[in-house]
Write a protein that holds these residues in place. Structure first.
Motif, mmCIF file in Angstrom:
data_model
loop_
_atom_site.group_PDB
_atom_site.id
_atom_site.type_symbol
_atom_site.label_atom_id
_atom_site.label_comp_id
_atom_site.label_asym_id
_atom_site.label_seq_id
_atom_site.Cartn_x
_atom_site.Cartn_y
_atom_site.Cartn_z
ATOM 1 N N LYS A 98 2.801 -4.900 3.445
ATOM 2 C CA LYS A 98 3.697 -3.869 2.908
ATOM 3 C C LYS A 98 4.733 -4.474 1.943
ATOM 4 C CE LYS A 98 6.873 -0.437 4.887
ATOM 5 N NZ LYS A 98 7.444 0.014 6.172
ATOM 6 N N ALA A 99 5.204 -5.696 2.287
ATOM 7 C CA ALA A 99 6.252 -6.350 1.488
ATOM 8 C C ALA A 99 5.815 -6.648 0.053
ATOM 9 C CB ALA A 99 6.680 -7.640 2.180
ATOM 10 N N LEU A 100 4.498 -6.812 -0.158
ATOM 11 C CA LEU A 100 3.973 -7.138 -1.499
ATOM 12 C C LEU A 100 3.907 -5.917 -2.410
ATOM 13 C CD1 LEU A 100 0.926 -9.554 -0.997
ATOM 14 C CD2 LEU A 100 3.049 -10.074 -2.173
ATOM 15 N N ILE A 101 3.983 -4.734 -1.801
ATOM 16 C CA ILE A 101 3.694 -3.509 -2.556
ATOM 17 C C ILE A 101 4.963 -2.688 -2.791
ATOM 18 C CG2 ILE A 101 2.332 -1.367 -2.549
ATOM 19 C CD1 ILE A 101 0.391 -2.890 -0.609
ATOM 20 N N TYR A 102 5.089 -2.229 -4.037
ATOM 21 C CA TYR A 102 6.216 -1.362 -4.392
ATOM 22 C C TYR A 102 5.648 -0.239 -5.250
ATOM 23 C CZ TYR A 102 10.753 0.051 -6.294
ATOM 24 O OH TYR A 102 11.863 0.763 -6.650
ATOM 25 N N PRO A 103 4.982 0.728 -4.604
ATOM 26 C CA PRO A 103 4.210 1.696 -5.390
ATOM 27 C C PRO A 103 5.055 2.837 -5.961
ATOM 28 C CG PRO A 103 3.881 2.083 -3.054
ATOM 29 C CD PRO A 103 4.895 1.003 -3.167
ATOM 30 N N LYS A 104 5.169 2.869 -7.269
ATOM 31 C CA LYS A 104 5.859 3.985 -7.924
ATOM 32 C C LYS A 104 4.838 5.069 -8.285
ATOM 33 C CE LYS A 104 9.795 1.499 -9.817
ATOM 34 N NZ LYS A 104 10.529 1.086 -11.026
ATOM 35 N N LYS A 105 3.540 4.705 -8.206
ATOM 36 C CA LYS A 105 2.471 5.651 -8.512
ATOM 37 C C LYS A 105 1.401 5.485 -7.433
ATOM 38 C CE LYS A 105 0.611 2.103 -11.551
ATOM 39 N NZ LYS A 105 0.035 1.749 -12.832
ATOM 40 N N VAL A 107 -5.785 -6.831 4.690
ATOM 41 C CA VAL A 107 -4.664 -5.958 4.325
ATOM 42 C C VAL A 107 -4.018 -5.464 5.621
ATOM 43 C CG1 VAL A 107 -3.962 -3.847 3.122
ATOM 44 C CG2 VAL A 107 -5.844 -5.236 2.208
ATOM 45 N N SER A 108 -2.720 -5.689 5.757
ATOM 46 C CA SER A 108 -2.016 -5.263 6.976
ATOM 47 C C SER A 108 -1.991 -3.742 7.081
ATOM 48 C CB SER A 108 -0.572 -5.755 6.956
ATOM 49 O OG SER A 108 -0.539 -7.154 6.891
ATOM 50 N N ASP A 109 -2.109 -3.251 8.312
ATOM 51 C CA ASP A 109 -2.089 -1.802 8.542
ATOM 52 C C ASP A 109 -0.763 -1.167 8.125
ATOM 53 O OD1 ASP A 109 -4.667 -1.537 9.439
ATOM 54 O OD2 ASP A 109 -4.172 -1.932 11.528
ATOM 55 N N ASP A 110 0.307 -1.985 8.064
ATOM 56 C CA ASP A 110 1.629 -1.405 7.747
ATOM 57 C C ASP A 110 1.706 -0.818 6.321
ATOM 58 O OD1 ASP A 110 1.795 -3.696 6.216
ATOM 59 O OD2 ASP A 110 3.508 -4.567 7.284
#
Length: 418
Positions: free
Chosen positions: A264-271, A284-287
């Motif tokens: 989750k920490a790697l991802i910052y989804p604006k889209k 890929v972590s379930d979080d």
């Protein structure tokens, strides 16, 4: 007789787990890398096991080997992985002797694959045998069996259409993307991991999506560059992973890591971001599912995709099974012969010793004794006697083990264990 003969004393077992009862998380706990396989071989050797083969793929982990009890093999696997014996027993299968042989044929020819006819597994069996041979754990039985399975696999590829059409985990993932993403040609795609599944996915993406916005990242940059060069794609450093994930619309993860590499920490989804995890253990972590814009799909869900290609493949299963039966029958004939060859050879030797003693005795007793004729006649009789015994042992409905023990007892044979 040595343990590569299927006998009352040592049995040949196949122990393992697969996608059928074990989900990706459980399979991940029991997955083995090359170092893990080598360590199992070393541990087995120390325990006196003289024949062992290990395979570990995204869909299964299995050991094929000789033991007095299958628990010896189960313990070898559990000691070398994150899984416990209790977890293993919940999802495992254990096959013995002829059933274990049949299972390897089914696995090696794609009949037991998560996607029917997926032949990737045969290269894993070849690789497993290579590792076993390197560790001096590939006895004649395993060598002959692996060669027979490879032969059956080749014949099925050449004589049937079991693997026809584009159906594999890689193709299923691309099909999922095509079905769920609009304007695919305009989307940014990031492929993380360029092993076999990663390479195949990349090839399918280029072919079916008409998309040139594909970026590759691999821990070893050179491997990514090899593939990128073929398709004129972009390569980024492993250190750029976080930045690239934030730019992409579709992330395909196909690494061989033992622990999750995307969290989750790697991802910052604006889209919206679609993530496909093609790895076992899960990479890929379930979080990441907690993030609003993220959809996560795993290999196991992709493999449930069925289409016309798979339905067509099913029609070739009977033909594939007939080929397996032919090749397996030849292997079992060889096995039976190997099982009683030492006894027949020892019997022949014993009869030849009796013949030599008798000819020597008669030549001294009879003045015009023709030694050459006696040699020919007695040699032919010995040939007929040993052939009679061999035919008896080969015939169905005969307990060859009991017969072998009786022959050894009656003729007081000493069997050379080599």
């Amino acid at each position: 007789m040595r343990s590569y003969h299927i006998s009352k004393h040592n049995s040949f077992y196949a122990i393992g787990l697969s996608y059928k009862k074990a989900d990706a998380e459980v399979r991940g706990k029991f997955s083995l890398d090359v170092l893990g396989i080598d360590q199992i071989m070393t541990n087995a050797k120390e325990q006196g096991i003289d024949g062992l083969l290990a395979i570990s793929t995204c869909n299964r982990t299995e050991l094929y080997g000789f033991a007095q009890h299958p628990f010896q093999l189960i313990k070898l696997l559990c000691d070398q992985t994150q899984g416990s014996v209790e977890e293993f027993q919940e999802v495992a299968y254990v096959y013995k002797n002829h059933d274990a042989i049949s299972h390897m044929f089914k696995v090696g020819t794609g009949l037991d694959s998560q996607i029917l006819g997926d032949f990737e597994i045969i290269s894993q069996i070849k690789q497993g045998f290579y590792r076993a041979k390197k560790q001096q754990m590939a006895n004649p039985f395993l060598e002959r069996l692996c060669n027979a399975v490879i032969q059956a696999s080749k014949r099925i590829k050449n004589e049937t259409e079991l693997s026809s059409g584009a159906t594999s985990v890689a193709f299923a993932s691309v099909k999922y993307i095509l079905n769920h993403v609009e304007d695919i040609s305009k989307k940014n795609i990031l492929l993380f991991g360029t092993g076999k599944i990663g390479r195949n996915t990349c090839e399918n993406l280029v072919k079916h999506s008409k998309n040139s916005h594909i970026t590759l990242i691999n821990r070893t940059r050179e491997k990514a560059e090899d593939i990128a060069g073929k398709f004129h794609l972009t390569v980024k450093d492993y250190g750029d992973l976080q930045t690239e994930i934030r730019k992409t619309d579709i992330l395909v993860v196909a690494t061989g890591a033992q622990l999750p590499t995307v969290s989750k920490a790697l991802i910052y989804p604006k889209k919206p971001l679609l993530i496909l995890d093609l790895s076992v253990p899960k990479n890929v972590s379930d979080d990441v599912k907690e993030l609003d814009n993220v959809s996560l799909v795993h290999l196991d869900q992709l493999s449930q995709i069925t289409d016309e290609t798979l339905n067509k493949r099913k029609t070739f299963v009977p033909k594939a099974e007939a080929i397996i039966n032919e090749v397996r029958y030849d292997f079992l004939k060889w096995l039976e012969t190997r099982k009683f060859a030492p006894v027949i050879n020892a019997l022949k030797e014993k009869l030849n010793t009796m013949k030599a003693e008798e000819i020597d005795f008669q030549s001294k007793k009879i003045s015009d004794f023709n030694e050459d004729q006696a040699e020919i006649i007695s040699g032919r009789i010995i040939q007929k006697i040993t052939k009679q015994f061999a035919n008896h042992l080969k015939s169905s409905g005969v307990d060859s083990q009991d017969s072998l023990e009786l022959i050894q007892k009656v003729f007081q044979l000493e069997i050379d264990s080599k």
